[in-house]
Motif scaffolding. Structure first.
Motif, PDB file in Angstrom:
ATOM      1  N   ASN A   1     -37.297   5.564  -8.468  1.00  9.83           N
ATOM      2  CA  ASN A   1     -37.990   4.297  -8.255  1.00  9.83           C
ATOM      3  C   ASN A   1     -39.505   4.484  -8.216  1.00  9.83           C
ATOM      4  OD1 ASN A   1     -36.276   1.642  -7.369  1.00  9.83           O
ATOM      5  ND2 ASN A   1     -35.095   3.518  -7.076  1.00  9.83           N
ATOM      6  N   ALA A   2     -39.952   5.649  -7.768  1.00 10.53           N
ATOM      7  CA  ALA A   2     -41.391   5.925  -7.780  1.00 10.53           C
ATOM      8  C   ALA A   2     -41.921   5.973  -9.205  1.00 10.53           C
ATOM      9  CB  ALA A   2     -41.670   7.239  -7.053  1.00 10.53           C
ATOM     10  N   VAL A   3     -41.138   6.550 -10.115  1.00 11.87           N
ATOM     11  CA  VAL A   3     -41.556   6.592 -11.525  1.00 11.87           C
ATOM     12  C   VAL A   3     -41.638   5.174 -12.083  1.00 11.87           C
ATOM     13  CG1 VAL A   3     -40.961   7.399 -13.836  1.00 11.87           C
ATOM     14  CG2 VAL A   3     -40.585   8.894 -11.866  1.00 11.87           C
ATOM     15  N   HIS A   4     -40.638   4.354 -11.783  1.00 14.00           N
ATOM     16  CA  HIS A   4     -40.655   2.968 -12.271  1.00 14.00           C
ATOM     17  C   HIS A   4     -41.865   2.206 -11.731  1.00 14.00           C
ATOM     18  CE1 HIS A   4     -36.987   2.573 -14.562  1.00 14.00           C
ATOM     19  NE2 HIS A   4     -36.250   3.093 -13.595  1.00 14.00           N
ATOM     20  N   THR A   5     -42.135   2.340 -10.433  1.00 13.69           N
ATOM     21  CA  THR A   5     -43.219   1.563  -9.833  1.00 13.69           C
ATOM     22  C   THR A   5     -44.593   2.155 -10.127  1.00 13.69           C
ATOM     23  OG1 THR A   5     -42.835   2.774  -7.754  1.00 13.69           O
ATOM     24  CG2 THR A   5     -41.816   0.610  -7.971  1.00 13.69           C
ATOM     25  N   ASP A   6     -44.621   3.342 -10.696  1.00 14.57           N
ATOM     26  CA  ASP A   6     -45.891   3.949 -11.077  1.00 14.57           C
ATOM     27  C   ASP A   6     -46.392   3.432 -12.414  1.00 14.57           C
ATOM     28  OD1 ASP A   6     -47.965   5.784 -10.353  1.00 14.57           O
ATOM     29  OD2 ASP A   6     -47.248   7.151 -11.913  1.00 14.57           O
ATOM     30  N   ALA A   7     -45.491   2.842 -13.199  1.00 15.39           N
ATOM     31  CA  ALA A   7     -45.855   2.337 -14.532  1.00 15.39           C
ATOM     32  C   ALA A   7     -46.472   0.947 -14.410  1.00 15.39           C
ATOM     33  CB  ALA A   7     -44.633   2.291 -15.426  1.00 15.39           C
ATOM     34  N   LEU A   8     -47.658   0.773 -14.979  1.00 14.22           N
ATOM     35  CA  LEU A   8     -48.332  -0.527 -14.937  1.00 14.22           C
ATOM     36  C   LEU A   8     -47.625  -1.555 -15.798  1.00 14.22           C
ATOM     37  CD1 LEU A   8     -52.055   0.644 -15.120  1.00 14.22           C
ATOM     38  CD2 LEU A   8     -50.712   0.034 -13.089  1.00 14.22           C
ATOM     39  N   ASP A   9     -46.866  -1.054 -16.795  1.00 12.90           N
ATOM     40  CA  ASP A   9     -46.132  -1.913 -17.708  1.00 12.90           C
ATOM     41  C   ASP A   9     -44.828  -1.211 -18.058  1.00 12.90           C
ATOM     42  OD1 ASP A   9     -45.597  -2.680 -20.847  1.00 12.90           O
ATOM     43  OD2 ASP A   9     -46.379  -4.373 -19.707  1.00 12.90           O
ATOM     44  N   ALA A  10     -43.788  -1.992 -18.364  1.00 14.69           N
ATOM     45  CA  ALA A  10     -42.494  -1.384 -18.676  1.00 14.69           C
ATOM     46  C   ALA A  10     -42.587  -0.400 -19.832  1.00 14.69           C
ATOM     47  CB  ALA A  10     -41.475  -2.476 -18.987  1.00 14.69           C
ATOM     48  N   SER A  11     -43.464  -0.685 -20.778  1.00 12.83           N
ATOM     49  CA  SER A  11     -43.608   0.195 -21.943  1.00 12.83           C
ATOM     50  C   SER A  11     -44.209   1.552 -21.571  1.00 12.83           C
ATOM     51  CB  SER A  11     -44.476  -0.481 -22.997  1.00 12.83           C
ATOM     52  OG  SER A  11     -45.796  -0.692 -22.504  1.00 12.83           O
ATOM     53  N   MET A  12     -44.812   1.661 -20.396  1.00 14.94           N
ATOM     54  CA  MET A  12     -45.446   2.903 -19.963  1.00 14.94           C
ATOM     55  C   MET A  12     -44.525   3.755 -19.089  1.00 14.94           C
ATOM     56  SD  MET A  12     -49.116   1.162 -18.968  1.00 14.94           S
ATOM     57  CE  MET A  12     -49.890   2.709 -18.500  1.00 14.94           C
ATOM     58  N   THR A  13     -43.277   3.338 -18.929  1.00 14.10           N
ATOM     59  CA  THR A  13     -42.324   4.074 -18.092  1.00 14.10           C
ATOM     60  C   THR A  13     -42.033   5.445 -18.676  1.00 14.10           C
ATOM     61  OG1 THR A  13     -41.298   1.978 -17.445  1.00 14.10           O
ATOM     62  CG2 THR A  13     -40.043   3.995 -17.031  1.00 14.10           C
ATOM     63  N   ASP A  14     -42.047   6.450 -17.839  1.00 10.47           N
ATOM     64  CA  ASP A  14     -41.762   7.822 -18.268  1.00 10.47           C
ATOM     65  C   ASP A  14     -40.246   8.042 -18.226  1.00 10.47           C
ATOM     66  OD1 ASP A  14     -41.544  10.529 -18.723  1.00 10.47           O
ATOM     67  OD2 ASP A  14     -43.141  11.113 -17.336  1.00 10.47           O
ATOM     68  N   TRP A  15     -39.574   7.650 -19.305  1.00  6.17           N
ATOM     69  CA  TRP A  15     -38.116   7.726 -19.342  1.00  6.17           C
ATOM     70  C   TRP A  15     -37.614   9.165 -19.363  1.00  6.17           C
ATOM     71  CZ3 TRP A  15     -35.447   3.788 -17.873  1.00  6.17           C
ATOM     72  CH2 TRP A  15     -35.954   2.501 -18.059  1.00  6.17           C
ATOM     73  N   SER A  16     -38.386  10.059 -19.933  1.00  2.44           N
ATOM     74  CA  SER A  16     -37.987  11.464 -19.942  1.00  2.44           C
ATOM     75  C   SER A  16     -37.862  12.003 -18.518  1.00  2.44           C
ATOM     76  CB  SER A  16     -38.995  12.301 -20.728  1.00  2.44           C
ATOM     77  OG  SER A  16     -38.654  13.671 -20.679  1.00  2.44           O
ATOM     78  N   GLN A  17     -38.837  11.668 -17.680  1.00  7.21           N
ATOM     79  CA  GLN A  17     -38.790  12.116 -16.290  1.00  7.21           C
ATOM     80  C   GLN A  17     -37.617  11.458 -15.553  1.00  7.21           C
ATOM     81  OE1 GLN A  17     -42.401  11.416 -14.094  1.00  7.21           O
ATOM     82  NE2 GLN A  17     -41.718  12.592 -12.316  1.00  7.21           N
ATOM     83  N   ILE A  18     -37.357  10.196 -15.878  1.00  3.18           N
ATOM     84  CA  ILE A  18     -36.256   9.500 -15.213  1.00  3.18           C
ATOM     85  C   ILE A  18     -34.917  10.136 -15.575  1.00  3.18           C
ATOM     86  CG2 ILE A  18     -34.969   7.315 -15.178  1.00  3.18           C
ATOM     87  CD1 ILE A  18     -37.636   5.858 -15.196  1.00  3.18           C
ATOM     88  N   VAL A  19     -34.730  10.504 -16.834  1.00  4.61           N
ATOM     89  CA  VAL A  19     -33.486  11.175 -17.233  1.00  4.61           C
ATOM     90  C   VAL A  19     -33.344  12.502 -16.497  1.00  4.61           C
ATOM     91  CG1 VAL A  19     -32.274  12.292 -19.144  1.00  4.61           C
ATOM     92  CG2 VAL A  19     -33.309  10.046 -19.473  1.00  4.61           C
TER      93      VAL A  19
END
Length: 424
Positions: free
Chosen positions: A313-331
């Motif tokens: 959730n920290a990774v999700h809330t760290d992104a200013l926009d959904a397109s900036m989400t670090d999906w690699s880190q989330i996986v």
């Protein structure tokens, strides 16, 4: 008395028909918000679960009878507590119980004085003490959780059954047997000692997280139950002052980072998914506090399920926009979560992240191997992946199944919109 008779879902038959749905709903909302506090207070004073539940239910009926005509009192919680206490006294006297029970009744006459000069041990809050007493080691873990959700959260059997993914009849039996075991084993409703706090922490954290989740997106009804989420956060904060545990910090961080998105989660009665939320409406203070807790967990380097979920959730809330989400880190974080808490639900959530990295076809192959056809989020995930693959008819069927499995009106509205927007 039947379990659900203690927490009425609708206006009882004896209540005058002229009570409007709006007024009864407002009264029911107040009673639900106060339910855990009043039940916990009465159980502490009486040591009798059934008597406490019955008294609160009778106070609810009294409120439905009197408040529409007299108006909601300035302190509705105090009114309900006093009324429930009086109902308990009446019940004790009617049943002819003397000696100890009459002493307990005398204690109840001082219900307006909640700060009784009695030893409280490490936990002074009645509701938090109730969580610990319900989480007694003599009860199976799932039964501890169910009983606490019932007593503290005021959830119905149907709501708890949905959270556990079991039939309603099964859950009703669990709760009934738990209460019978407490009576038969004479398990005391007492203040937990220091050793009990540590021993019962795992079960308590499960309870608090399920209460939070039910408040964040209620299983049934119109959407959010703010009272439950706020209570779960309040109790978890208190626990962090009593115990130093990274997993407890992780749980609080997870709650805060999720709660931070509440204002953006529903718009005009429709659920708004994470990628579509207006992030300017997220609570920056809660996010900052949650991120600080996650950093503290990383420093402790003792990863557990709540800590890893908080980090996601920290990774999700760290992104200013959904397109900036670090999906690699989330996986990668989901891989770690699978290592400490392997489950098909975690695999399902990981597949959602995989879809952003490797495409919907790769994710769908994982999703369809999971035996979760009766789980609403599985149908939703499958519907979205099929939609992205252009398989509209299969997606339509999955949306329809998901709608049938959802009891939340905001979620249903969102799914109906997604279904309607499919190409024909």
């Amino acid at each position: 008395m039947d379990l659900d008779a203690r927490i009425p879902e609708q206006i009882p038959e004896q209540i005058p028909e002229q009570i409007s749905e709006q007024i009864s709903g407002q009264i029911s909302g107040i009673v639900r918000a106060e339910h855990g506090r009043i039940v916990a207070t009465l159980i502490r004073r009486l040591g009798d679960i059934d008597l406490a539940e019955d008294a609160v239910a009778e106070a609810w009926v009294s409120a439905l009878e009197r408040w529409p005509a007299d108006g909601i009192p300035p302190n509705p919680g105090g009114w309900l507590t006093t009324t429930a206490g009086n109902k308990a006294i009446d019940r004790i006297r009617r049943e002819g119980k003397r000696d100890a029970k009459h002493s307990e009744a005398q204690m109840l006459t001082d219900a307006q004085q909640p700060d009784d000069p009695e030893p409280t041990g490490p936990v002074s809050d009645d509701r938090l003490r109730l969580v610990f007493t319900c989480c007694h080691p003599a009860l199976a873990l799932e039964n501890r959780v169910a009983l606490t959700l019932r007593l503290l959260g005021g959830l119905t059997v149907a709501e708890i059954a949905s959270a556990f993914l079991v039939p309603e009849t099964t859950m009703a039996q669990r709760i009934t047997r738990s209460k019978q075991k407490i009576r038969a084993a004479n398990i005391p409703f007492r203040v937990p000692g220091e050793a009990d706090l540590v021993e019962r922490l795992t079960g308590v954290m499960v309870v608090l997280y399920l209460i939070f989740n039910e408040g964040y997106l209620a299983t049934e009804g119109a959407g959010l139950r703010v009272d439950l989420s706020a209570e779960a956060i309040r109790l978890t904060r208190q626990l962090t002052t009593l115990l130093s545990d990274p997993e407890l910090d992780g749980l609080l961080a997870l709650m805060l980072l999720t709660e931070a998105r509440r204002e953006a989660r529903i718009a005009d009665g429709v659920l708004v998914t994470l990628d579509q939320q207006d992030r300017s409406r997220w609570d920056a203070a809660l996010i900052d506090e949650g991120h600080e807790l996650v950093r503290r967990c990383l420093e402790a380097n003792r990863p557990g399920p709540y800590q890893v979920q908080a980090a996601i959730n920290a990774v999700h809330t760290d992104a200013l926009d959904a397109s900036m989400t670090d999906w690699s880190q989330i996986v990668q974080l989901y891989d770690r979560l699978l290592a400490v808490q392997p489950s098909p639900i975690v695999q399902l959530n990981r597949a959602v992240a995989v879809a952003e990295l490797d495409g919907p076809d790769v994710a769908l192959s994982t999703v369809e191997r999971l035996d979760l056809a009766g789980y609403g989020p599985w149908q939703v995930t499958r519907a979205e992946l099929l939609r992205r693959l252009g398989r509209s008819e299969e997606s339509r069927a999955a949306y329809e199944l998901a709608i049938g499995l959802s009891g939340n009106e905001a979620e249903k509205a969102h799914l109906l919109n997604r279904l309607a927007s499919l190409p024909t």
